[in-house]
Design a protein around this motif. Structure first.
Motif, PDB file in Angstrom:
ATOM      1  N   LEU A   6     -31.902  21.793 -44.227  1.00  0.00           N
ATOM      2  CA  LEU A   6     -32.532  21.063 -43.126  1.00  0.00           C
ATOM      3  C   LEU A   6     -32.366  21.776 -41.786  1.00  0.00           C
ATOM      4  CD1 LEU A   6     -31.391  17.452 -44.065  1.00  0.00           C
ATOM      5  CD2 LEU A   6     -33.587  18.534 -44.554  1.00  0.00           C
ATOM      6  N   GLY A   7     -31.720  22.931 -41.785  1.00  0.00           N
ATOM      7  CA  GLY A   7     -31.555  23.691 -40.550  1.00  0.00           C
ATOM      8  C   GLY A   7     -30.337  23.295 -39.745  1.00  0.00           C
ATOM      9  N   ARG A   8     -29.385  22.580 -40.339  1.00  0.00           N
ATOM     10  CA  ARG A   8     -28.185  22.161 -39.614  1.00  0.00           C
ATOM     11  C   ARG A   8     -27.050  23.128 -39.924  1.00  0.00           C
ATOM     12  NH1 ARG A   8     -28.582  15.936 -41.814  1.00  0.00           N
ATOM     13  NH2 ARG A   8     -30.626  15.448 -40.888  1.00  0.00           N
ATOM     14  N   ARG A   9     -26.508  23.743 -38.894  1.00  0.00           N
ATOM     15  CA  ARG A   9     -25.414  24.694 -39.069  1.00  0.00           C
ATOM     16  C   ARG A   9     -24.072  23.985 -38.972  1.00  0.00           C
ATOM     17  NH1 ARG A   9     -24.907  29.278 -35.700  1.00  0.00           N
ATOM     18  NH2 ARG A   9     -24.028  30.255 -37.540  1.00  0.00           N
ATOM     19  N   PRO A  10     -23.016  24.553 -39.512  1.00  0.00           N
ATOM     20  CA  PRO A  10     -21.693  23.906 -39.460  1.00  0.00           C
ATOM     21  C   PRO A  10     -21.177  23.782 -38.032  1.00  0.00           C
ATOM     22  CG  PRO A  10     -21.733  25.655 -41.104  1.00  0.00           C
ATOM     23  CD  PRO A  10     -22.997  25.773 -40.342  1.00  0.00           C
ATOM     24  N   VAL A  11     -20.418  22.736 -37.796  1.00  0.00           N
ATOM     25  CA  VAL A  11     -19.816  22.477 -36.482  1.00  0.00           C
ATOM     26  C   VAL A  11     -18.298  22.603 -36.624  1.00  0.00           C
ATOM     27  CG1 VAL A  11     -19.529  20.822 -34.621  1.00  0.00           C
ATOM     28  CG2 VAL A  11     -21.694  20.945 -35.841  1.00  0.00           C
ATOM     29  N   VAL A  12     -17.702  23.501 -35.859  1.00  0.00           N
ATOM     30  CA  VAL A  12     -16.260  23.735 -35.905  1.00  0.00           C
ATOM     31  C   VAL A  12     -15.608  23.011 -34.741  1.00  0.00           C
ATOM     32  CG1 VAL A  12     -14.445  25.491 -35.939  1.00  0.00           C
ATOM     33  CG2 VAL A  12     -16.681  25.972 -36.973  1.00  0.00           C
ATOM     34  N   ARG A  13     -14.529  22.288 -34.999  1.00  0.00           N
ATOM     35  CA  ARG A  13     -13.816  21.565 -33.949  1.00  0.00           C
ATOM     36  C   ARG A  13     -13.117  22.541 -33.003  1.00  0.00           C
ATOM     37  NH1 ARG A  13      -9.569  19.294 -36.233  1.00  0.00           N
ATOM     38  NH2 ARG A  13      -9.787  20.675 -38.023  1.00  0.00           N
ATOM     39  N   GLY A  14     -13.020  22.116 -31.742  1.00  0.00           N
ATOM     40  CA  GLY A  14     -12.384  22.973 -30.754  1.00  0.00           C
ATOM     41  C   GLY A  14     -10.887  23.114 -30.971  1.00  0.00           C
ATOM     42  N   VAL A  15     -10.233  22.046 -31.509  1.00  0.00           N
ATOM     43  CA  VAL A  15      -8.781  22.124 -31.719  1.00  0.00           C
ATOM     44  C   VAL A  15      -8.425  23.073 -32.840  1.00  0.00           C
ATOM     45  CG1 VAL A  15      -8.351  19.834 -30.802  1.00  0.00           C
ATOM     46  CG2 VAL A  15      -8.893  20.106 -33.224  1.00  0.00           C
ATOM     47  N   ALA A  16      -9.422  23.436 -33.666  1.00  0.00           N
ATOM     48  CA  ALA A  16      -9.168  24.367 -34.757  1.00  0.00           C
ATOM     49  C   ALA A  16      -9.371  25.817 -34.335  1.00  0.00           C
ATOM     50  CB  ALA A  16     -10.061  24.046 -35.951  1.00  0.00           C
ATOM     51  N   GLN A  59     -13.365  18.678 -23.230  1.00  0.00           N
ATOM     52  CA  GLN A  59     -14.211  19.618 -22.512  1.00  0.00           C
ATOM     53  C   GLN A  59     -15.136  20.342 -23.472  1.00  0.00           C
ATOM     54  OE1 GLN A  59     -11.566  22.229 -20.443  1.00  0.00           O
ATOM     55  NE2 GLN A  59     -10.968  20.708 -18.910  1.00  0.00           N
ATOM     56  N   THR A  60     -16.167  20.917 -22.893  1.00  0.00           N
ATOM     57  CA  THR A  60     -17.078  21.762 -23.645  1.00  0.00           C
ATOM     58  C   THR A  60     -16.466  23.152 -23.777  1.00  0.00           C
ATOM     59  OG1 THR A  60     -18.244  22.499 -21.656  1.00  0.00           O
ATOM     60  CG2 THR A  60     -19.018  20.475 -22.668  1.00  0.00           C
ATOM     61  N   PRO A  61     -17.036  24.023 -24.599  1.00  0.00           N
ATOM     62  CA  PRO A  61     -16.516  25.392 -24.667  1.00  0.00           C
ATOM     63  C   PRO A  61     -16.562  26.136 -23.337  1.00  0.00           C
ATOM     64  CG  PRO A  61     -17.911  24.949 -26.549  1.00  0.00           C
ATOM     65  CD  PRO A  61     -18.039  23.774 -25.640  1.00  0.00           C
ATOM     66  N   TRP A  62     -17.334  25.625 -22.361  1.00  0.00           N
ATOM     67  CA  TRP A  62     -17.454  26.284 -21.058  1.00  0.00           C
ATOM     68  C   TRP A  62     -16.632  25.576 -19.995  1.00  0.00           C
ATOM     69  CZ3 TRP A  62     -21.282  24.981 -24.414  1.00  0.00           C
ATOM     70  CH2 TRP A  62     -21.874  26.045 -25.108  1.00  0.00           C
ATOM     71  N   GLY A  63     -15.804  24.593 -20.402  1.00  0.00           N
ATOM     72  CA  GLY A  63     -14.872  23.974 -19.489  1.00  0.00           C
ATOM     73  C   GLY A  63     -15.382  22.772 -18.727  1.00  0.00           C
ATOM     74  N   LYS A  64     -16.542  22.216 -19.071  1.00  0.00           N
ATOM     75  CA  LYS A  64     -17.067  21.043 -18.374  1.00  0.00           C
ATOM     76  C   LYS A  64     -16.658  19.768 -19.106  1.00  0.00           C
ATOM     77  CE  LYS A  64     -21.075  23.397 -16.412  1.00  0.00           C
ATOM     78  NZ  LYS A  64     -22.559  23.383 -16.275  1.00  0.00           N
ATOM     79  N   PRO A  65     -16.355  18.700 -18.374  1.00  0.00           N
ATOM     80  CA  PRO A  65     -15.977  17.443 -19.044  1.00  0.00           C
ATOM     81  C   PRO A  65     -17.127  16.906 -19.905  1.00  0.00           C
ATOM     82  CG  PRO A  65     -15.381  17.389 -16.729  1.00  0.00           C
ATOM     83  CD  PRO A  65     -16.226  18.613 -16.919  1.00  0.00           C
ATOM     84  N   THR A  66     -16.769  16.422 -21.092  1.00  0.00           N
ATOM     85  CA  THR A  66     -17.788  15.988 -22.049  1.00  0.00           C
ATOM     86  C   THR A  66     -18.007  14.480 -22.045  1.00  0.00           C
ATOM     87  OG1 THR A  66     -16.092  15.854 -23.759  1.00  0.00           O
ATOM     88  CG2 THR A  66     -17.315  17.901 -23.587  1.00  0.00           C
ATOM     89  N   LYS A  67     -17.026  13.684 -21.709  1.00  0.00           N
ATOM     90  CA  LYS A  67     -17.158  12.234 -21.875  1.00  0.00           C
ATOM     91  C   LYS A  67     -17.867  11.580 -20.698  1.00  0.00           C
ATOM     92  CE  LYS A  67     -13.272  11.654 -24.994  1.00  0.00           C
ATOM     93  NZ  LYS A  67     -12.001  10.943 -25.270  1.00  0.00           N
ATOM     94  N   CYS A  68     -17.416  11.844 -19.500  1.00  0.00           N
ATOM     95  CA  CYS A  68     -18.001  11.203 -18.328  1.00  0.00           C
ATOM     96  C   CYS A  68     -18.565  12.202 -17.334  1.00  0.00           C
ATOM     97  CB  CYS A  68     -16.962  10.331 -17.617  1.00  0.00           C
ATOM     98  SG  CYS A  68     -16.284   9.031 -18.667  1.00  0.00           S
ATOM     99  N   GLY A  69     -18.356  13.474 -17.542  1.00  0.00           N
ATOM    100  CA  GLY A  69     -18.810  14.456 -16.585  1.00  0.00           C
ATOM    101  C   GLY A  69     -17.928  14.461 -15.344  1.00  0.00           C
ATOM    102  N   TYR A  70     -18.392  15.154 -14.353  1.00  0.00           N
ATOM    103  CA  TYR A  70     -17.650  15.200 -13.097  1.00  0.00           C
ATOM    104  C   TYR A  70     -17.883  13.917 -12.312  1.00  0.00           C
ATOM    105  CZ  TYR A  70     -16.873  20.178 -13.879  1.00  0.00           C
ATOM    106  OH  TYR A  70     -16.482  21.386 -14.406  1.00  0.00           O
TER     107      TYR A  70
END
Length: 208
Positions: free
Chosen positions: A152-162, A188-199
């Motif tokens: 279906l075109g979905r690639r694996p997603v690796v957790r950041g803590v791993a 955070q995202t891989p680029w250091g931005k907050p993911t839940k509520c943003g800035y």
């Protein structure tokens, strides 16, 4: 060319195609003519009945009809809803989803209940389609193996803590920890931005 051929052809060869039920007997030919006239009368009456039904047909109740929200009645089940007039369908397009008109559309706005339960006010000039999106069993389908997800075109997603600290802000540490040394980190995202509520963009001076 076909007309010239029909004129030049003898009548005996064309007669079976023009009048297939006609024979040498004149009474049989009169009967075939009368039956064809009766058949034409039946077809005309059928066409008139269909026209009469179409005149009194309620378009709002026909599934698949696309019209502005202002032309629909309260309680109509719709999907593929526009947000801005003429923009195209943006809301309620997933398989098996539908929305409902809660209040009678006014000249300006219409209130709609989305599949999430939220109520949204939309311009009455926006168009929508009557009915429910097909394939309601899409969400109940289970993938048999991981390869089917790749089909279906979905690639694996690796957790950041791993990951390692160089690959992700959540990486590193002992065990499953998102902390970096003695300082804790928010998600955070891989680029250091907050993911839940943003800035936080609200000015602290206006708060009391």
């Amino acid at each position: 060319m076909a007309l010239w051929r029909s004129r030049s052809a003898p009548w005996r060869l064309l007669r079976p195609f023009i009048c297939p039920s006609a024979n040498t007997n004149t009474s049989i030919s009169h009967r075939s003519f009368s039956s064809s006239v009766a058949l034409d009368m039946n077809n005309q009456s059928l066409i008139e009945n269909m026209k009469r039904e179409l005149l009194h047909l309620d378009i709002n109740s026909q599934i698949g009809s696309c019209m502005p929200l202002g032309a629909m009645r309260i309680g109509t089940i719709i999907h593929n809803i526009e947000v801005n007039p003429g923009q195209g369908g943006k809301l309620v397009r997933a398989a098996g989803t539908s929305a409902k008109i809660l209040k009678e559309p006014t000249s300006k706005y219409c209130i709609i209940r989305l599949p999430s339960g939220a109520e949204k006010k939309i311009d009455s000039e926006c168009r929508a389609t009557v009915g429910v999106v097909s394939n309601p069993s899409h969400k109940t389908r289970k993938l048999r193996k991981a390869g089917q997800s790749r089909w279906l075109g979905r690639r694996p997603v690796v957790r950041g803590v791993a990951m390692n600290p160089i690959d992700h802000p959540h990486g590193g540490g002992e065990g499953r920890s998102k902390s970096s040394g003695s300082f804790g980190r928010v998600s955070q995202t891989p680029w250091g931005k907050p993911t839940k509520c943003g800035y936080k963009t609200a000015s602290p001076k206006g708060r009391k």
